[in-house]
Write a protein that holds these residues in place. Sequence first.
Motif, PDB file in Angstrom:
ATOM      1  N   UNK A 106      53.882  68.910  23.028  1.00 12.05           N
ATOM      2  CA  UNK A 106      53.506  67.496  22.984  1.00 12.05           C
ATOM      3  C   UNK A 106      53.430  66.897  24.382  1.00 12.05           C
ATOM      4  N   UNK A 107      54.330  67.298  25.263  1.00 15.42           N
ATOM      5  CA  UNK A 107      54.274  66.821  26.648  1.00 15.42           C
ATOM      6  C   UNK A 107      53.000  67.309  27.328  1.00 15.42           C
ATOM      7  N   UNK A 108      52.621  68.535  27.044  1.00 10.58           N
ATOM      8  CA  UNK A 108      51.365  69.059  27.599  1.00 10.58           C
ATOM      9  C   UNK A 108      50.174  68.246  27.086  1.00 10.58           C
TER      10      UNK A 108
ATOM     11  N   UNK B   6      45.369  62.820  32.140  1.00 11.22           N
ATOM     12  CA  UNK B   6      44.446  63.303  33.163  1.00 11.22           C
ATOM     13  C   UNK B   6      42.998  63.133  32.716  1.00 11.22           C
ATOM     14  N   UNK B   7      42.746  63.432  31.444  1.00 14.45           N
ATOM     15  CA  UNK B   7      41.378  63.331  30.920  1.00 14.45           C
ATOM     16  C   UNK B   7      40.906  61.878  30.884  1.00 14.45           C
ATOM     17  N   UNK B   8      41.807  60.983  30.512  1.00 19.09           N
ATOM     18  CA  UNK B   8      41.454  59.560  30.399  1.00 19.09           C
ATOM     19  C   UNK B   8      41.565  58.828  31.736  1.00 19.09           C
ATOM     20  N   UNK B   9      41.963  59.582  32.784  1.00 17.92           N
ATOM     21  CA  UNK B   9      42.145  58.992  34.119  1.00 17.92           C
ATOM     22  C   UNK B   9      43.143  57.840  34.095  1.00 17.92           C
ATOM     23  N   UNK B  10      44.175  58.022  33.268  1.00 19.65           N
ATOM     24  CA  UNK B  10      45.259  57.042  33.213  1.00 19.65           C
ATOM     25  C   UNK B  10      46.241  57.387  34.331  1.00 19.65           C
ATOM     26  N   UNK B  11      45.910  56.969  35.553  1.00 17.03           N
ATOM     27  CA  UNK B  11      46.635  57.432  36.739  1.00 17.03           C
ATOM     28  C   UNK B  11      48.123  57.083  36.694  1.00 17.03           C
ATOM     29  N   UNK B  12      48.448  55.880  36.248  1.00 13.58           N
ATOM     30  CA  UNK B  12      49.856  55.479  36.207  1.00 13.58           C
ATOM     31  C   UNK B  12      50.638  56.372  35.246  1.00 13.58           C
ATOM     32  N   UNK B  13      50.091  56.586  34.050  1.00 10.85           N
ATOM     33  CA  UNK B  13      50.778  57.438  33.076  1.00 10.85           C
ATOM     34  C   UNK B  13      50.907  58.859  33.603  1.00 10.85           C
ATOM     35  N   UNK B  14      49.850  59.373  34.216  1.00  9.33           N
ATOM     36  CA  UNK B  14      49.857  60.762  34.684  1.00  9.33           C
ATOM     37  C   UNK B  14      50.905  60.973  35.768  1.00  9.33           C
TER      38      UNK B  14
ATOM     39  N   UNK C  84      52.285  57.484  25.356  1.00  9.35           N
ATOM     40  CA  UNK C  84      53.280  56.457  25.698  1.00  9.35           C
ATOM     41  C   UNK C  84      54.658  56.856  25.182  1.00  9.35           C
ATOM     42  N   UNK C  85      54.696  57.390  23.966  1.00  6.82           N
ATOM     43  CA  UNK C  85      55.988  57.791  23.411  1.00  6.82           C
ATOM     44  C   UNK C  85      56.610  58.916  24.237  1.00  6.82           C
ATOM     45  N   UNK C  86      55.816  59.917  24.589  1.00 10.39           N
ATOM     46  CA  UNK C  86      56.380  61.061  25.292  1.00 10.39           C
ATOM     47  C   UNK C  86      56.626  60.774  26.770  1.00 10.39           C
ATOM     48  N   UNK C  87      55.926  59.806  27.329  1.00  7.72           N
ATOM     49  CA  UNK C  87      56.281  59.350  28.668  1.00  7.72           C
ATOM     50  C   UNK C  87      57.656  58.702  28.640  1.00  7.72           C
ATOM     51  N   UNK C  88      57.905  57.858  27.646  1.00  8.38           N
ATOM     52  CA  UNK C  88      59.212  57.217  27.520  1.00  8.38           C
ATOM     53  C   UNK C  88      60.306  58.263  27.319  1.00  8.38           C
TER      54      UNK C  88
END
Length: 830
Positions: A478-480, A487-495, A447-451
């Motif tokens: 960290x972005x990687x 991708x691993x957690x299938x958090x589609x919106x975040x990905x 969440x932090x690195x998405x922001x």
Amino acid sequence: MPSDGSRRGSDDVQGTGFGDLLRRHRRDAGLSQEGLAELAGLSVDAIAALERGRRRAPRPHTLRLLGDALRLGAPDRAQLTAAARRDGDPSRSTLRPPPVPANRLIGRGDELTETGRRLGERVTRLLTLTGPGGVGKTQLALALTGGIGPKFDDGVCWVPLAPIADQAAIAPTIAAATGLHPIEGARLVEEVAEQLGRRRILLVLDNCEHLVAEAARICAALLESCPNLSILATSRELLRVPGESVYVVPPLALPAVEQQPESSPAVRLFVDRASARGNKPTGQIEQVARVVRRLEGMPLAIELAAARTNVLTVEELAAELETSFGILAGVSSTAEPRQQSLADAIGWSHDLLTAPERTLFAELSVFVGGWTLNAAAAVLAGTATPGPLERAQTLDLTSRLVDKSLIRVSREGGIARYDMLAVIREFAAGRLAESGRGDEVARNHAAFFLALAEEAETHLRGANQGAWLDRLEGELDNLRAAMSWALRAKASADAVRLAGALWLFCYLRGHYSEGSEWLERSLVLAEDAPGLRSAKAKAQLGAGMLAFLQCEYEIATTRLKSALAQYEELGDTAGTALVMQRLGCVARERGDYLTAESLHCRSYDLFESLGDRSGMAWAHNQLGFVAWLRGDLEVAARRCRKARDSFRVLGDGEGLAWALISLGAIAQYAGDLTEAEDLLQESLALSQRLGYREGVAWSLNQLGIVERRRGFTERAVHLLDESLAEHRDLGDRWRSASVLEELATVAQQRHRTEYAAFLLGAADGIREVIGAPVPEIEKADHQATRQAIERALDRRAFRAAWSAGRATPLSAVADGYPGPAAAPDRSTRL
């Protein structure tokens, strides 16, 4: 005057103390304290202290020096020695000496020089050697005492504190080491101070970290009472005593790129320890360098790894260490328990942490490649924007972990940045997994690195473009990690949001392949996810752009058309205009200049309707680019000058670099090589400053053509080779083909005719695969080169060389391997 022992009877000196007897002999000899000190080679302070009387006898060597200086006969020497023994009380005077090191110290010359200077020259009275477990603090302390010990007239006292578990046991342990009986009592520290008095002693306290509070109290008391005492402490945590000087023991130096690996201290330590076990790694130095780099120069880790060469080759060892440090355990039957494995060494420090410190220590393992205070606070608080309280709490805990040598801090660019050694991070990650909070912490981290990525995206076209690109590059690991979790957690919106926010960065910094993979995987993941229309459109745009840059034109067109439909459905005019611009770029590289111009004009109209000056400048630049590729230099120059002027005002470094490249190319095709060089050198410098790899590659390409036109073929080859390497690494096959064709022209001019034919064949093979013709502006040079080659070679030789080029992979061509069917001159570099 010499003494023969006849002037006074034994009764006269029987009860005389050593100090009084020494003073009497000195006066009889007519010497001052200064005079005796000079003759004996001792300090004046040492003479004065001996005469005042000590509870510890001087060493035999000192007694001999005094006897010689005073020219004492045998009877007087015996009486002086006897008095020293009476005053000294041998049962209380023996200092515990440092242990003899089992192995020689390797690669610590600079460290010994600096710490020896501080202690030996009395620059400091308390020196603490600190650093993480396994970095070699004790070994450095042993070597240090061996080097500077003679400078302390009254010796070195070694106090091992690792076996001590109780704070109350420290004072008795120090007392016993200094020659006092280990008595109990509230005045024990005062007794030790009285015992040491004014003697010049180096007291070494080894391994204080688990007893810091009491060790610090005792050190402060002794330093206050004993003016000539110096203390050397080794501790993973600072003592925080007034006057404490800290020396952070670094890991051993790793092999530098420009040096032979054998010269690296870390490599030499591994080779020495492996050889001692009969497993000298002959011919495996590069693999040894790989091992020590993975272990980050940690001496304990290197020694444990070297011990494993009894069952593994160095190459196998290096491969094992890439996945885990778990094999570095249980290789010594004599080491202390905390040194039996890396986990033991780190666990010793971990067990000393408070509960909040352990929590932060474990959670910090989620970071890869370091972190800032703000990032740590966000992960700890579970929010992308931590408040003042969270930051203050994180700062306090971080400070404690830094002081305890579990995390490192660097200060560059005015910002403190933290990280862990890889071996410590693996241990911390294990503790995080055991806590059951790993996924929660990874979610906070993402969440932090998405922001951060979405904030940075808004700055990647403006005046602060370079700073934001550097910031994202610094956080790339960290972005990687954040993308991997999504991708691993299938958090589609975040990905899909993260991949979409990063595509422009991936383009500008040359991470084409990686960015493409992120976008493609996130789009597949989000395909059936509700909502996310805008995020999906952006990701489609990014995927299309990165596919285009790698000359995957069909994939690029599919993705871009999908993005166009989505933006039009959303009513997003800016997005629509941007996609049209990218579709125009695809058409341009495929040689469809009319379609490219049409798309760029439509893009310009949309940007103009929005009053988007940046978009309009880019449309001008793209139209100018198409114009010079098809040979219309006058229109191209007019368009690109408008773009250049706008980009300067807007502060868009990437845009300005492109405008300068286009204007430089226009000038060189128009024959003004001086202006061309000036423009291209400016674009090269700007691109290098931004880290904009495509701009660097294009600038080098065009500068190579300028040098070739001037007749400086050697310089041209150098520039073109660099350009080819950049384009190849980026995956830009369209431009790689053009550079190969230019190299072929240079080769033909240097009479490497068959090699020139080989290069033309290689370029032709690439163009056939990607479906992109020779740009119109480049056709004249291409045709002239081919005709010259065909005139110089018979048909069979030309076909053989040309066919060999078509069959050779781009990577092999770029590395200078012409191919097996080539004639002898093709094996020679240009």
